[in-house]
Design a protein around this motif. Sequence first.
Motif, PDB file in Angstrom:
ATOM      1  N   LYS A 203       0.534  12.265  -9.310  1.00  0.00           N
ATOM      2  CA  LYS A 203      -0.281  13.472  -9.146  1.00  0.00           C
ATOM      3  C   LYS A 203       0.578  14.724  -9.176  1.00  0.00           C
ATOM      4  O   LYS A 203       0.189  15.734  -9.781  1.00  0.00           O
ATOM      5  CB  LYS A 203      -1.067  13.412  -7.833  1.00  0.00           C
ATOM      6  CG  LYS A 203      -2.263  12.518  -7.873  1.00  0.00           C
ATOM      7  CD  LYS A 203      -3.015  12.561  -6.546  1.00  0.00           C
ATOM      8  CE  LYS A 203      -4.223  11.667  -6.547  1.00  0.00           C
ATOM      9  NZ  LYS A 203      -4.939  11.710  -5.261  1.00  0.00           N
TER      10      LYS A 203
ATOM     11  N   LEU B  79       1.350   6.964  -6.597  1.00  0.00           N
ATOM     12  CA  LEU B  79       0.193   7.794  -6.913  1.00  0.00           C
ATOM     13  C   LEU B  79       0.465   9.260  -6.605  1.00  0.00           C
ATOM     14  O   LEU B  79       0.129  10.143  -7.397  1.00  0.00           O
ATOM     15  CB  LEU B  79      -1.032   7.303  -6.135  1.00  0.00           C
ATOM     16  CG  LEU B  79      -2.349   7.994  -6.423  1.00  0.00           C
ATOM     17  CD1 LEU B  79      -2.747   7.798  -7.878  1.00  0.00           C
ATOM     18  CD2 LEU B  79      -3.434   7.458  -5.508  1.00  0.00           C
ATOM     19  N   ALA B  80       1.096   9.521  -5.483  1.00  0.00           N
ATOM     20  CA  ALA B  80       1.431  10.896  -5.118  1.00  0.00           C
ATOM     21  C   ALA B  80       2.419  11.496  -6.112  1.00  0.00           C
ATOM     22  O   ALA B  80       2.284  12.662  -6.505  1.00  0.00           O
ATOM     23  CB  ALA B  80       2.007  10.934  -3.707  1.00  0.00           C
TER      24      ALA B  80
ATOM     25  N   LYS C 110       0.823  -1.210   0.000  1.00  0.00           N
ATOM     26  CA  LYS C 110       0.000   0.000   0.000  1.00  0.00           C
ATOM     27  C   LYS C 110       0.856   1.259   0.000  1.00  0.00           C
ATOM     28  O   LYS C 110       0.545   2.228  -0.688  1.00  0.00           O
ATOM     29  CB  LYS C 110      -0.926   0.016   1.206  1.00  0.00           C
ATOM     30  CG  LYS C 110      -2.187  -0.726   1.043  1.00  0.00           C
ATOM     31  CD  LYS C 110      -3.086  -0.485   2.256  1.00  0.00           C
ATOM     32  CE  LYS C 110      -4.424  -1.129   2.065  1.00  0.00           C
ATOM     33  NZ  LYS C 110      -5.320  -0.897   3.204  1.00  0.00           N
ATOM     34  N   ALA C 111       1.913   1.228   0.762  1.00  0.00           N
ATOM     35  CA  ALA C 111       2.762   2.420   0.882  1.00  0.00           C
ATOM     36  C   ALA C 111       3.408   2.773  -0.457  1.00  0.00           C
ATOM     37  O   ALA C 111       3.433   3.943  -0.852  1.00  0.00           O
ATOM     38  CB  ALA C 111       3.839   2.189   1.933  1.00  0.00           C
ATOM     39  N   SER C 112       3.903   1.766  -1.163  1.00  0.00           N
ATOM     40  CA  SER C 112       4.546   2.058  -2.455  1.00  0.00           C
ATOM     41  C   SER C 112       3.529   2.515  -3.486  1.00  0.00           C
ATOM     42  O   SER C 112       3.814   3.390  -4.308  1.00  0.00           O
ATOM     43  CB  SER C 112       5.320   0.837  -2.951  1.00  0.00           C
ATOM     44  OG  SER C 112       4.444  -0.232  -3.239  1.00  0.00           O
ATOM     45  N   ILE C 113       2.324   1.948  -3.447  1.00  0.00           N
ATOM     46  CA  ILE C 113       1.275   2.388  -4.376  1.00  0.00           C
ATOM     47  C   ILE C 113       0.887   3.829  -4.086  1.00  0.00           C
ATOM     48  O   ILE C 113       0.732   4.643  -5.006  1.00  0.00           O
ATOM     49  CB  ILE C 113       0.050   1.455  -4.296  1.00  0.00           C
ATOM     50  CG1 ILE C 113       0.405   0.086  -4.878  1.00  0.00           C
ATOM     51  CG2 ILE C 113      -1.135   2.051  -5.029  1.00  0.00           C
ATOM     52  CD1 ILE C 113      -0.687  -0.935  -4.739  1.00  0.00           C
ATOM     53  N   LYS C 114       0.737   4.171  -2.810  1.00  0.00           N
ATOM     54  CA  LYS C 114       0.398   5.555  -2.453  1.00  0.00           C
ATOM     55  C   LYS C 114       1.508   6.513  -2.862  1.00  0.00           C
ATOM     56  O   LYS C 114       1.241   7.621  -3.334  1.00  0.00           O
ATOM     57  CB  LYS C 114       0.135   5.664  -0.952  1.00  0.00           C
ATOM     58  CG  LYS C 114      -1.194   5.097  -0.532  1.00  0.00           C
ATOM     59  CD  LYS C 114      -1.440   5.290   0.955  1.00  0.00           C
ATOM     60  CE  LYS C 114      -2.785   4.719   1.348  1.00  0.00           C
ATOM     61  NZ  LYS C 114      -3.065   4.911   2.776  1.00  0.00           N
ATOM     62  N   GLU C 115       2.743   6.082  -2.692  1.00  0.00           N
ATOM     63  CA  GLU C 115       3.879   6.928  -3.070  1.00  0.00           C
ATOM     64  C   GLU C 115       3.907   7.146  -4.584  1.00  0.00           C
ATOM     65  O   GLU C 115       4.097   8.279  -5.049  1.00  0.00           O
ATOM     66  CB  GLU C 115       5.181   6.273  -2.621  1.00  0.00           C
ATOM     67  CG  GLU C 115       6.416   7.089  -2.913  1.00  0.00           C
ATOM     68  CD  GLU C 115       7.681   6.392  -2.448  1.00  0.00           C
ATOM     69  OE1 GLU C 115       8.730   6.692  -3.023  1.00  0.00           O
ATOM     70  OE2 GLU C 115       7.601   5.563  -1.526  1.00  0.00           O
TER      71      GLU C 115
END
Length: 111
Positions: free
Chosen positions: A44, A40-41, A33-38
């Motif tokens: 963006k 994605l950020a 999850k952390a790498s996906i959020k990173e």
Amino acid sequence: MTNHKDAKDKLLSRLQIDWKQLDQLGSQPAPGKASIKEQLAMAKAEKRKAFYKELSLFITFALLILTVLITIVFKAPQIFIWTQVLSLVAAPIIFLVLNKRRAKEADFYER
């Protein structure tokens, strides 16, 4: 016969080793999850940066075009009037030509 069987066994063992290596190469661990959020950020942020760059270019060119247009209107109004008249005459002609070309292409593809 034994020699043939030994060669066959060696070939099978090599194939099994190669298949295991291929399985290891093909099976990538799922990102957390952390790498996906990173990611994605970061995407963006890049998208936002590109948007602001395009927006600033758009505003710059819009101001440039408006400046040139205002200068022409006040310094040489005849050129502005002639440009407007020519565009009023040319626009329908260009529209008709493009529609005829589009109709010909549509007929060509329907056949």
